[in-house]
Scaffold this motif. Structure first.
Motif, PDB file in Angstrom:
ATOM      1  N   ILE A 179       0.791  -1.320  -0.111  1.00  0.00           N
ATOM      2  CA  ILE A 179       0.080  -0.186   0.093  1.00  0.00           C
ATOM      3  C   ILE A 179       0.848   1.183   0.120  1.00  0.00           C
ATOM      4  CG2 ILE A 179      -1.863   1.245   1.313  1.00  0.00           C
ATOM      5  CD1 ILE A 179      -2.618  -1.563   2.559  1.00  0.00           C
ATOM      6  N   THR A 180       0.779   2.257  -1.039  1.00  0.00           N
ATOM      7  CA  THR A 180       1.588   3.107  -0.982  1.00  0.00           C
ATOM      8  C   THR A 180       0.391   4.429  -0.889  1.00  0.00           C
ATOM      9  OG1 THR A 180       1.386   3.486  -3.479  1.00  0.00           O
ATOM     10  CG2 THR A 180       3.435   2.368  -2.471  1.00  0.00           C
ATOM     11  N   VAL A 181       0.951   5.626  -0.275  1.00  0.00           N
ATOM     12  CA  VAL A 181       0.204   6.630  -0.094  1.00  0.00           C
ATOM     13  C   VAL A 181       0.708   7.867  -0.916  1.00  0.00           C
ATOM     14  CG1 VAL A 181      -0.904   8.229   1.562  1.00  0.00           C
ATOM     15  CG2 VAL A 181      -0.529   6.094   2.238  1.00  0.00           C
ATOM     16  N   GLU A 182      -0.065   8.768  -1.761  1.00  0.00           N
ATOM     17  CA  GLU A 182       0.676   9.887  -2.403  1.00  0.00           C
ATOM     18  C   GLU A 182      -0.410  11.193  -2.212  1.00  0.00           C
ATOM     19  OE1 GLU A 182       1.666  11.221  -6.959  1.00  0.00           O
ATOM     20  OE2 GLU A 182       1.093   9.096  -6.366  1.00  0.00           O
ATOM     21  N   THR A 183       0.364  12.143  -1.964  1.00  0.00           N
ATOM     22  CA  THR A 183      -0.526  13.205  -1.906  1.00  0.00           C
ATOM     23  C   THR A 183      -0.694  13.827  -3.250  1.00  0.00           C
ATOM     24  OG1 THR A 183       0.286  13.990   0.307  1.00  0.00           O
ATOM     25  CG2 THR A 183      -0.675  15.676  -1.084  1.00  0.00           C
ATOM     26  N   LEU A 184      -1.874  14.129  -3.695  1.00  0.00           N
ATOM     27  CA  LEU A 184      -2.356  14.372  -5.107  1.00  0.00           C
ATOM     28  C   LEU A 184      -2.271  15.797  -5.267  1.00  0.00           C
ATOM     29  CD1 LEU A 184      -5.304  12.238  -5.517  1.00  0.00           C
ATOM     30  CD2 LEU A 184      -2.898  11.768  -6.344  1.00  0.00           C
ATOM     31  N   PRO A 185      -1.357  16.424  -6.438  1.00  0.00           N
ATOM     32  CA  PRO A 185      -1.205  17.801  -6.828  1.00  0.00           C
ATOM     33  C   PRO A 185      -2.682  18.504  -7.140  1.00  0.00           C
ATOM     34  CG  PRO A 185      -0.597  16.643  -8.676  1.00  0.00           C
ATOM     35  CD  PRO A 185      -0.968  15.524  -7.614  1.00  0.00           C
ATOM     36  N   SER A 186      -3.589  17.655  -7.481  1.00  0.00           N
ATOM     37  CA  SER A 186      -4.857  18.385  -7.842  1.00  0.00           C
ATOM     38  C   SER A 186      -5.844  17.006  -7.872  1.00  0.00           C
ATOM     39  CB  SER A 186      -4.968  18.897  -9.326  1.00  0.00           C
ATOM     40  OG  SER A 186      -4.635  17.527 -10.235  1.00  0.00           O
ATOM     41  N   LYS A 187      -7.214  17.653  -8.272  1.00  0.00           N
ATOM     42  CA  LYS A 187      -8.284  16.522  -8.012  1.00  0.00           C
ATOM     43  C   LYS A 187      -8.242  15.376  -9.237  1.00  0.00           C
ATOM     44  CE  LYS A 187     -13.400  15.974  -7.379  1.00  0.00           C
ATOM     45  NZ  LYS A 187     -14.383  16.738  -6.494  1.00  0.00           N
ATOM     46  N   TYR A 188      -8.229  14.138  -8.570  1.00  0.00           N
ATOM     47  CA  TYR A 188      -8.296  13.089  -9.322  1.00  0.00           C
ATOM     48  C   TYR A 188      -9.352  12.173  -9.141  1.00  0.00           C
ATOM     49  CZ  TYR A 188      -3.276  13.381 -11.280  1.00  0.00           C
ATOM     50  OH  TYR A 188      -2.412  13.717 -12.096  1.00  0.00           O
ATOM     51  N   ILE A 203      11.840 -10.284 -13.831  1.00  0.00           N
ATOM     52  CA  ILE A 203      11.129 -11.414 -13.378  1.00  0.00           C
ATOM     53  C   ILE A 203       9.550 -11.022 -13.817  1.00  0.00           C
ATOM     54  CG2 ILE A 203      10.205 -11.690 -10.775  1.00  0.00           C
ATOM     55  CD1 ILE A 203      12.876 -10.804  -9.674  1.00  0.00           C
ATOM     56  N   ALA A 204       8.794 -12.100 -14.221  1.00  0.00           N
ATOM     57  CA  ALA A 204       7.689 -11.989 -14.804  1.00  0.00           C
ATOM     58  C   ALA A 204       6.700 -11.893 -13.702  1.00  0.00           C
ATOM     59  CB  ALA A 204       7.202 -13.140 -15.500  1.00  0.00           C
ATOM     60  N   VAL A 205       5.579 -10.990 -13.787  1.00  0.00           N
ATOM     61  CA  VAL A 205       4.820 -10.613 -12.393  1.00  0.00           C
ATOM     62  C   VAL A 205       3.390 -10.320 -13.310  1.00  0.00           C
ATOM     63  CG1 VAL A 205       6.365  -9.691 -10.833  1.00  0.00           C
ATOM     64  CG2 VAL A 205       5.396  -8.042 -12.472  1.00  0.00           C
ATOM     65  N   LYS A 206       2.423 -10.650 -12.484  1.00  0.00           N
ATOM     66  CA  LYS A 206       1.052 -10.332 -12.837  1.00  0.00           C
ATOM     67  C   LYS A 206       0.439  -9.540 -11.462  1.00  0.00           C
ATOM     68  CE  LYS A 206      -3.155 -12.313 -14.636  1.00  0.00           C
ATOM     69  NZ  LYS A 206      -3.798 -13.705 -15.069  1.00  0.00           N
ATOM     70  N   GLN A 207      -0.037  -8.351 -11.684  1.00  0.00           N
ATOM     71  CA  GLN A 207      -0.188  -7.593 -10.669  1.00  0.00           C
ATOM     72  C   GLN A 207      -1.826  -6.968 -10.917  1.00  0.00           C
ATOM     73  OE1 GLN A 207       2.994  -4.689 -11.080  1.00  0.00           O
ATOM     74  NE2 GLN A 207       3.803  -5.491  -9.241  1.00  0.00           N
ATOM     75  N   TYR A 208      -2.411  -6.928  -9.532  1.00  0.00           N
ATOM     76  CA  TYR A 208      -3.647  -6.187  -9.571  1.00  0.00           C
ATOM     77  C   TYR A 208      -3.498  -4.828  -8.788  1.00  0.00           C
ATOM     78  CZ  TYR A 208      -8.443  -5.386  -8.505  1.00  0.00           C
ATOM     79  OH  TYR A 208      -9.883  -5.146  -8.432  1.00  0.00           O
ATOM     80  N   LEU A 209      -3.850  -3.770  -9.224  1.00  0.00           N
ATOM     81  CA  LEU A 209      -3.645  -2.340  -8.757  1.00  0.00           C
ATOM     82  C   LEU A 209      -5.100  -2.008  -8.472  1.00  0.00           C
ATOM     83  CD1 LEU A 209      -2.195   0.280  -7.996  1.00  0.00           C
ATOM     84  CD2 LEU A 209      -2.059   0.797 -10.558  1.00  0.00           C
ATOM     85  N   LYS A 210      -5.513  -1.294  -7.156  1.00  0.00           N
ATOM     86  CA  LYS A 210      -6.830  -0.936  -7.007  1.00  0.00           C
ATOM     87  C   LYS A 210      -6.189   0.477  -6.287  1.00  0.00           C
ATOM     88  CE  LYS A 210     -10.952  -1.432  -4.196  1.00  0.00           C
ATOM     89  NZ  LYS A 210     -11.722  -0.935  -5.022  1.00  0.00           N
ATOM     90  N   VAL A 211      -6.995   1.387  -6.547  1.00  0.00           N
ATOM     91  CA  VAL A 211      -6.886   2.765  -5.985  1.00  0.00           C
ATOM     92  C   VAL A 211      -7.894   3.360  -5.336  1.00  0.00           C
ATOM     93  CG1 VAL A 211      -6.344   5.141  -6.826  1.00  0.00           C
ATOM     94  CG2 VAL A 211      -5.383   3.353  -8.104  1.00  0.00           C
ATOM     95  N   ILE A 212      -7.602   3.763  -4.097  1.00  0.00           N
ATOM     96  CA  ILE A 212      -8.784   4.415  -3.359  1.00  0.00           C
ATOM     97  C   ILE A 212      -8.221   5.970  -3.115  1.00  0.00           C
ATOM     98  CG2 ILE A 212      -9.728   4.718  -1.085  1.00  0.00           C
ATOM     99  CD1 ILE A 212      -9.119   1.675  -0.739  1.00  0.00           C
ATOM    100  N   ILE A 213      -9.192   6.929  -3.448  1.00  0.00           N
ATOM    101  CA  ILE A 213      -8.801   8.255  -3.224  1.00  0.00           C
ATOM    102  C   ILE A 213      -9.706   8.848  -1.974  1.00  0.00           C
ATOM    103  CG2 ILE A 213      -8.793  10.766  -4.354  1.00  0.00           C
ATOM    104  CD1 ILE A 213      -8.166   9.433  -6.977  1.00  0.00           C
ATOM    105  N   LYS A 214      -9.133   9.498  -1.176  1.00  0.00           N
ATOM    106  CA  LYS A 214      -9.550  10.165  -0.021  1.00  0.00           C
ATOM    107  C   LYS A 214      -9.123  11.528  -0.190  1.00  0.00           C
ATOM    108  CE  LYS A 214     -12.034   6.801   1.601  1.00  0.00           C
ATOM    109  NZ  LYS A 214     -13.419   6.652   2.029  1.00  0.00           N
ATOM    110  N   GLY A 215     -10.137  12.655  -0.370  1.00  0.00           N
ATOM    111  CA  GLY A 215      -9.417  14.060  -0.451  1.00  0.00           C
ATOM    112  C   GLY A 215      -8.254  14.084  -1.268  1.00  0.00           C
ATOM    113  N   LYS A 216      -7.032  14.508  -0.865  1.00  0.00           N
ATOM    114  CA  LYS A 216      -5.766  14.820  -1.715  1.00  0.00           C
ATOM    115  C   LYS A 216      -5.117  13.466  -1.436  1.00  0.00           C
ATOM    116  CE  LYS A 216      -5.820  19.427  -2.928  1.00  0.00           C
ATOM    117  NZ  LYS A 216      -5.299  20.125  -4.097  1.00  0.00           N
ATOM    118  N   LEU A 217      -5.502  12.408  -0.995  1.00  0.00           N
ATOM    119  CA  LEU A 217      -4.715  11.266  -0.798  1.00  0.00           C
ATOM    120  C   LEU A 217      -4.831  10.267  -1.757  1.00  0.00           C
ATOM    121  CD1 LEU A 217      -3.987  11.295   3.051  1.00  0.00           C
ATOM    122  CD2 LEU A 217      -2.571  12.119   1.299  1.00  0.00           C
TER     123      LEU A 217
END
Length: 160
Positions: free
Chosen positions: A68-77, A116-130
């Motif tokens: 799980i990574t957290v990023e502050t967004l520069p604008s609304k996404y 290295i071969a990988v298969k990944q599932y990426l899910k995004v949750i946006i809460k405010g600017k995060l």
């Protein structure tokens, strides 16, 4: 002191996971999740908040994981817009990059990173600017075996 605290936290989480009959509940800041018995949680500093590791198996060459990574967004996404931006970047990191399935707030992809071969599932949750990016990773051949566990863990993740 910081290293000792981190070690003790990892040790305690590992012990709780090994001896618990129920799911292990972990939380840090605004994020919480539940892990099945045998999985290990490792807390980290931002941008990566947590690593969740599958139990080790004999002759295992890749340890399935969720981060799980957290990023502050520069604008609304929107989650979809964030994923589109992420895909543009990920295409430069992976060889044989392929989007298998794209949803509004998630994407299933595969490719090779550092050989290295990988298969990944990426899910995004946006809460405010995060933006909370949740990535489940496996080898392509083992993905189906872990898919239900990945989805169970990801569905337990809450961001306030």
């Amino acid at each position: 002191m910081k290293k000792l605290t981190t070690f003790l936290m990892i040790f305690a989480l590992s012990c709780a996971c090994l001896f618990a009959d129920e799911k292990m509940k972990v939380s840090a800041g605004a994020v919480s999740a539940e892990l099945p018995v045998g999985w290990i949680a490792q807390y980290a500093q931002t941008p990566i908040l947590f690593y969740f590791y599958s139990p080790t198996e004999e002759n295992d060459t890749f340890r399935e994981n969720i981060n799980i990574t957290v990023e502050t967004l520069p604008s609304k996404y929107t989650p979809s817009g964030y994923i589109d931006n992420s895909l543009t970047y990920l295409k430069t990191l992976y060889s044989n990059f392929e989007v298998i399935k794209k949803e509004n707030d998630a994407v299933l992809l595969q490719g090779a990173i550092n050989g290295i071969a990988v298969k990944q599932y990426l899910k995004v949750i946006i809460k405010g600017k995060l933006a909370y990016s949740i990535t489940a990773s496996s080898t392509p051949s083992d993905y189906e075996r872990y898919e239900s566990v990945f989805k169970e863990i990801i569905s337990s993740i809450k961001a306030k």
